[in-house]
Structures are given as C-alpha cells and as structure tokens.
Design an enzyme around this catalytic site. Structure first.
Site, PDB file in Angstrom:
ATOM      1  CD  GLU A 190      -2.905   1.197   0.293  1.00 24.57           C
ATOM      2  OE1 GLU A 190      -2.468   1.661  -0.783  1.00 24.57           O
ATOM      3  OE2 GLU A 190      -4.102   0.957   0.495  1.00 24.57           O
ATOM      4  CG  ASP A 191      -0.617   4.829  -1.823  1.00 26.48           C
ATOM      5  OD1 ASP A 191      -1.461   4.084  -1.297  1.00 26.48           O
ATOM      6  OD2 ASP A 191      -0.945   5.868  -2.429  1.00 26.48           O
ATOM      7  CG  ASP A 239      -5.835   9.326   5.830  1.00 26.70           C
ATOM      8  OD1 ASP A 239      -6.153   9.617   6.983  1.00 26.70           O
ATOM      9  OD2 ASP A 239      -5.808  10.173   4.922  1.00 26.70           O
ATOM     10  N   GLY A 296      -7.402   3.964   7.790  1.00 28.20           N
ATOM     11  CA  GLY A 296      -7.293   2.504   7.960  1.00 28.20           C
ATOM     12  C   GLY A 296      -8.478   1.753   7.375  1.00 28.20           C
ATOM     13  CB  THR A 347      -8.430   1.467   2.090  1.00 22.59           C
ATOM     14  OG1 THR A 347      -9.033   2.720   1.784  1.00 22.59           O
ATOM     15  CG2 THR A 347      -8.129   0.700   0.812  1.00 22.59           C
ATOM     16  CG  LEU A 348      -4.562  -1.362   4.029  1.00 20.12           C
ATOM     17  CD1 LEU A 348      -3.221  -1.071   4.663  1.00 20.12           C
ATOM     18  CD2 LEU A 348      -4.445  -2.606   3.144  1.00 20.12           C
ATOM     19  CE  LYS A 369      -1.527  12.205   5.658  1.00 14.65           C
ATOM     20  NZ  LYS A 369      -2.660  12.919   5.009  1.00 14.65           N
ATOM     21  CG  ASP A 390      -4.599  10.787  -6.515  1.00 16.25           C
ATOM     22  OD1 ASP A 390      -4.531  10.063  -5.485  1.00 16.25           O
ATOM     23  OD2 ASP A 390      -5.679  11.184  -6.983  1.00 16.25           O
ATOM     24  NE  ARG A 434      -2.870   8.280  -9.465  1.00 15.67           N
ATOM     25  CZ  ARG A 434      -3.565   7.917  -8.390  1.00 15.67           C
ATOM     26  NH1 ARG A 434      -2.934   7.514  -7.313  1.00 15.67           N
ATOM     27  NH2 ARG A 434      -4.886   7.957  -8.388  1.00 15.67           N
TER      28      ARG A 434
HETATM   29  C1  PRP Z   1      -5.658   6.040  -0.883  1.00 19.34           C
HETATM   30  C2  PRP Z   1      -4.499   5.133  -0.537  1.00 19.34           C
HETATM   31  C3  PRP Z   1      -5.127   4.077   0.293  1.00 19.34           C
HETATM   32  C4  PRP Z   1      -6.273   4.787   0.978  1.00 19.34           C
HETATM   33  C5  PRP Z   1      -5.886   5.093   2.379  1.00 19.34           C
HETATM   34  O1  PRP Z   1      -6.308   5.516  -1.981  1.00 19.34           O
HETATM   35  O2  PRP Z   1      -3.896   4.617  -1.700  1.00 19.34           O
HETATM   36  O3  PRP Z   1      -5.599   2.993  -0.494  1.00 19.34           O
HETATM   37  O4  PRP Z   1      -6.503   6.002   0.268  1.00 19.34           O
HETATM   38  O5  PRP Z   1      -6.917   5.754   3.058  1.00 19.34           O
HETATM   39  P1  PRP Z   1      -7.676   5.126   4.295  1.00 19.34           P
HETATM   40  O6  PRP Z   1      -6.656   4.520   5.209  1.00 19.34           O
HETATM   41  O7  PRP Z   1      -8.359   6.335   4.909  1.00 19.34           O
HETATM   42  O8  PRP Z   1      -8.679   4.130   3.798  1.00 19.34           O
HETATM   43  P2  PRP Z   1      -7.307   6.392  -2.888  1.00 19.34           P
HETATM   44  O9  PRP Z   1      -8.723   6.053  -2.501  1.00 19.34           O
HETATM   45  O10 PRP Z   1      -6.907   7.825  -2.841  1.00 19.34           O
HETATM   46  O11 PRP Z   1      -7.092   5.764  -4.332  1.00 19.34           O
HETATM   47  P3  PRP Z   1      -5.755   5.692  -5.221  1.00 19.34           P
HETATM   48  O12 PRP Z   1      -4.842   4.675  -4.576  1.00 19.34           O
HETATM   49  O13 PRP Z   1      -6.266   5.230  -6.538  1.00 19.34           O
HETATM   50  O14 PRP Z   1      -5.126   7.060  -5.271  1.00 19.34           O
END
Ligand code: PRP
Length: 192
Positions: free
Chosen positions: A106-107, A110, A112, A114-115, A138, A166, A172
């Site tokens: 993952e990049d 934030d 958490g 998504t993960l 973060k 981005d 990016r």
């Molecule tokens: C960003 C990042 C993570 C997610 C983290 O993805 O790549 O997947 O947000 O945020 P969270 O911890 O609050 O869930 P984004 O939705 O911006 O899509 P992208 O990777 O296509 O830029």
C-alpha cells in the site's frame, strides 16, 4: 502547441521525503521482507491500485527471492482530500489465494478503512498468511485499527502527493513525496 502548461512543481511546498531517503528506506524494507520470507514459498505481493504502483515497482526489483505480483483496486466513495468511509473493490484478483502467502503493498494508510476492508475480504479467502506493507503511515488519522507489519515512514497529517500518491489523479509522477499547497486543494488562486 497552443496554450501554457502549468508546472506541477509550483503546486507543492516542501519535499517531505526526497528520492534518496525513499530509495534507502525501500532497500531496508526489501531486506527485512527477504529475511522474514526466507522460508516462505513464492509469496504474492498484492499491490493496491492506483497509489502503490510505483512503490511496488521499486520494491519488487529489489527482491531477489522468487515472488509474484498482482493487483487490486479499491475505491472509497466520495472525492477530495479525505476518504468518506465506505469502501468497495473495483478490480479483484482472478486467481484463488487459498493457501498463498499474501503481502499487501500500500502507498499510505490514513483512516485505515481501506486496508481493514481489504484485509477482512482477503482473510475470508483462506490465505496461508496475510501481512501488510505500507510506504507511508499517518497514525494521527487512524479511525480503524489495522495491524501493519512494515512501515516505510510515519508522517504528519499533511496532504502529500508524489511517488504514486495523487490529488485529483495528478502528481503521481513526482519521484519524491511532497506537501501540496493548501490553496491547490482548496481551489483558491495562489496570487491575489
Ligand atoms: C488512498 C491510498 C489508500 C487509501 C488510504 O487511496 O492509496 O488505499 O486512500 O486511506 P484510508 O486509510 O483512509 O482508507 P485512494 O482512494 O486515494 O485511491 P488511489 O490509490 O487510486 O489514489
């Protein structure tokens, strides 16, 4: 060519993490991963699109152990500088991962969310192991607790772009991590 192209570099304030520090830390992560996976057969590095594509590309080239790469895309509803909370899979794996050793790449973490969603979803597919590697973290923004095995850098709560990250799908391509000027995401003109 007609018109004047804006220079993307004008939109950032500070370089938070320069190329050299990024590459040095990714080398350390690769070394740690090699050690931890020395007894593991053919782990699968699972890149979360789009943001992690550059990190994955650098990390995979530093690994000397046999491994595979694959991709998933996860989207949070809503746009802007913060994620809204609801998450869904927009590109899924074609292959079965039952019995496989999975390392999510993952990049940034934030909130958490998504993960957390992705982890639960993948665990339901019975992998042999599931670990998480993020370039950026973060901690001050965390809303959902997620176990993270490898962290490149803990960063403050600034809006960062570059090296895959981005704003509105742009920036990016920067080879470093930089802080976006607030007026850019606030949509305000820079000069009076
Ligand atoms: C960003 C990042 C993570 C997610 C983290 O993805 O790549 O997947 O947000 O945020 P969270 O911890 O609050 O869930 P984004 O939705 O911006 O899509 P992208 O990777 O296509 O830029």
């Amino acid at each position: 060519m007609v018109g004047v192209k804006a220079n993307l570099f004008d939109d950032v304030n500070d370089v938070l993490i320069d190329q050299e520090r990024l590459q040095e830390r990714i080398r350390e992560l690769a070394q740690q991963i090699e050690e931890d996976y020395s007894d593991v057969e053919n782990p699968l590095l699972l890149c979360v699109l789009k943001g992690a594509f550059i990190f994955l590309a650098d990390l995979t080239r530093l690994l000397e152990m046999p491994h595979e790469v694959d991709f998933m895309a996860i989207s949070s509803y809503g746009a802007g500088t913060t994620s809204s909370g609801a998450v869904r899979i927009v590109l899924d794996l074609k292959e079965d991962i039952a019995g496989r050793h999975i390392l999510i790449i993952e990049d940034i973490i934030d909130s958490g969310r998504t993960l957390d969603y992705m982890r639960r979803n993948l665990l339901a597919r019975s992998p042999a192991s599931l670990r998480i590697c993020t370039l950026l973290n973060k901690p001050s923004r965390r809303a959902v607790d997620v176990p993270v095995d490898y962290i490149g850098f803990d960063i403050p709560d600034e809006f960062v772009v570059g090296y895959g990250l981005d704003f509105d799908q742009i920036y990016r391509n920067f080879p470093f991590i930089a802080v976006l000027k607030p007026q850019v995401f606030a949509g305000e003109p820079e000069d009076e």
